[in-house]
Design a protein around this motif. Sequence first.
Motif, PDB file in Angstrom:
ATOM      1  N   LYS A   1       0.880  -1.273  -0.003  1.00 15.74           N
ATOM      2  CA  LYS A   1       0.047  -0.046   0.064  1.00 15.74           C
ATOM      3  C   LYS A   1       0.868   1.391   0.140  1.00 15.74           C
ATOM      4  N   ILE A   2       0.413   2.163  -0.654  1.00 13.06           N
ATOM      5  CA  ILE A   2       1.371   3.660  -0.864  1.00 13.06           C
ATOM      6  C   ILE A   2       0.248   4.778  -1.000  1.00 13.06           C
ATOM      7  N   CYS A   3       0.837   5.692  -0.164  1.00 13.82           N
ATOM      8  CA  CYS A   3       0.072   7.133  -0.236  1.00 13.82           C
ATOM      9  C   CYS A   3       1.047   8.119   0.025  1.00 13.82           C
ATOM     10  N   SER A   4       0.685   9.137  -0.677  1.00 18.01           N
ATOM     11  CA  SER A   4       1.621  10.574  -0.496  1.00 18.01           C
ATOM     12  C   SER A   4       0.763  11.235   0.405  1.00 18.01           C
ATOM     13  N   VAL A   5       1.223  11.878   1.493  1.00 16.63           N
ATOM     14  CA  VAL A   5       0.278  12.187   2.571  1.00 16.63           C
ATOM     15  C   VAL A   5       0.736  13.765   2.874  1.00 16.63           C
ATOM     16  N   ALA A   6       0.107  14.843   2.796  1.00 11.62           N
ATOM     17  CA  ALA A   6       0.483  16.151   2.935  1.00 11.62           C
ATOM     18  C   ALA A   6       0.225  16.261   4.524  1.00 11.62           C
ATOM     19  N   PRO A   7       1.052  16.785   5.419  1.00 12.68           N
ATOM     20  CA  PRO A   7       0.817  16.747   6.909  1.00 12.68           C
ATOM     21  C   PRO A   7       0.273  18.073   7.338  1.00 12.68           C
TER      22      PRO A   7
ATOM     23  N   THR B   1      -6.623   5.803  -1.287  1.00 10.80           N
ATOM     24  CA  THR B   1      -6.451   6.811  -1.864  1.00 10.80           C
ATOM     25  C   THR B   1      -5.086   7.126  -2.009  1.00 10.80           C
ATOM     26  N   PRO B   2      -4.471   7.311  -3.143  1.00  6.79           N
ATOM     27  CA  PRO B   2      -3.026   7.661  -3.329  1.00  6.79           C
ATOM     28  C   PRO B   2      -2.295   8.775  -2.903  1.00  6.79           C
ATOM     29  N   ALA B   3      -3.268   9.853  -2.734  1.00  6.91           N
ATOM     30  CA  ALA B   3      -2.629  10.996  -2.291  1.00  6.91           C
ATOM     31  C   ALA B   3      -3.596  11.818  -1.180  1.00  6.91           C
ATOM     32  N   VAL B   4      -3.269  12.217  -0.181  1.00  2.00           N
ATOM     33  CA  VAL B   4      -4.315  12.586   0.881  1.00  2.00           C
ATOM     34  C   VAL B   4      -3.522  13.983   1.683  1.00  2.00           C
ATOM     35  N   ASP B   5      -4.443  14.569   2.307  1.00  2.00           N
ATOM     36  CA  ASP B   5      -4.099  15.705   3.254  1.00  2.00           C
ATOM     37  C   ASP B   5      -4.805  15.504   4.393  1.00  2.00           C
ATOM     38  N   VAL B   6      -3.838  15.354   5.657  1.00  2.00           N
ATOM     39  CA  VAL B   6      -4.457  14.740   6.849  1.00  2.00           C
ATOM     40  C   VAL B   6      -5.475  15.770   7.414  1.00  2.00           C
TER      41      VAL B   6
END
Length: 243
Positions: A172-178, A234-239
Amino acid sequence: MNTIKAILTGHTRGLGAALADLMLSRGIEVLGVSRTRSSTSASSLLREVELDLTNSAALGEWLWTETLTRFIDGGHTVLLINNAGMLQPVGPIEAQDVNAIGRSVSLNVAAPLMLSAAVAAASHAASDRRIVHISSGAGRNAYPGWSIYCATKAALDHHARAVTLDRNRALKICSVAPGVIDTDMQAEIRGTGLEHFPLREKFDELKRSGQLSTPADAARKVLDYALSDTFGDTPAVDVRDLS
C-alpha cells in the motif's frame, strides 16, 4: 503478534523526530536514515544510519548492503516513511543555483523512489508493506518562487498514483500532506525575502495567529493514518481532510 518495523528518513529534526519519538513510544522498531544521528535519548528500538540522501550514488551503494534486509527481517508490517526533504532553492528560475536544484531533486525525489523500490523488493516476506511519502500542499498548488519544491512534491504524489495502478496486493502506498507544521522549515520560509517568495506574508500570519500544527500532533495524524485500515485507499491525501 503484529511486529511493525519502520524505516524513517530525516528522523532527527521536525516532523521526522516527532515520528521517531512516537513510533518508539509505541514499541515500533525504527531504522532512522539521516545525515546525522539523533540527539534524543537512546532506545534499543532505534537503529541509525548516517547517510547523505542528496548523494544518490551513496544511497545506491548502501542499498546494496544487507543493512536494510536484516532490519526488515521478521517484520509482519514493514513501514517506509519518506520524510526527508528540503525547500531550497527558493526564488525565480533565473536565480536558482543549478547544483542546489540537483541536491533538492536527489533528496526530495530520487531518494524516496529508490528507497521505495528497495523496501518493496526486500520485504517480500512481509504480508503488509506500506510506503508513506511525506508530501505537501505545494505539490498540489503552485507557489511563486517554489518551482523546485512544488515539482518535487508533485512527483511524489504522482509516483504514489502510478504505483497504486501496479495493483500489488501486499503493498500500500500514499503520498500524505501533513499540513503546515511549526518546524525549522517554516522558520526558513519566514526568513526568505519577499523578492524570492512573494507569498511569505501568508506564512508569517499563520505563525502569528497560532495556526501551525505542532510536530507531535502532525506525527500522530500521519502515523495513525499510515497504520489504519483505510491507508492506501487513496494515493494522495491531506491529513487535514481525514476524519
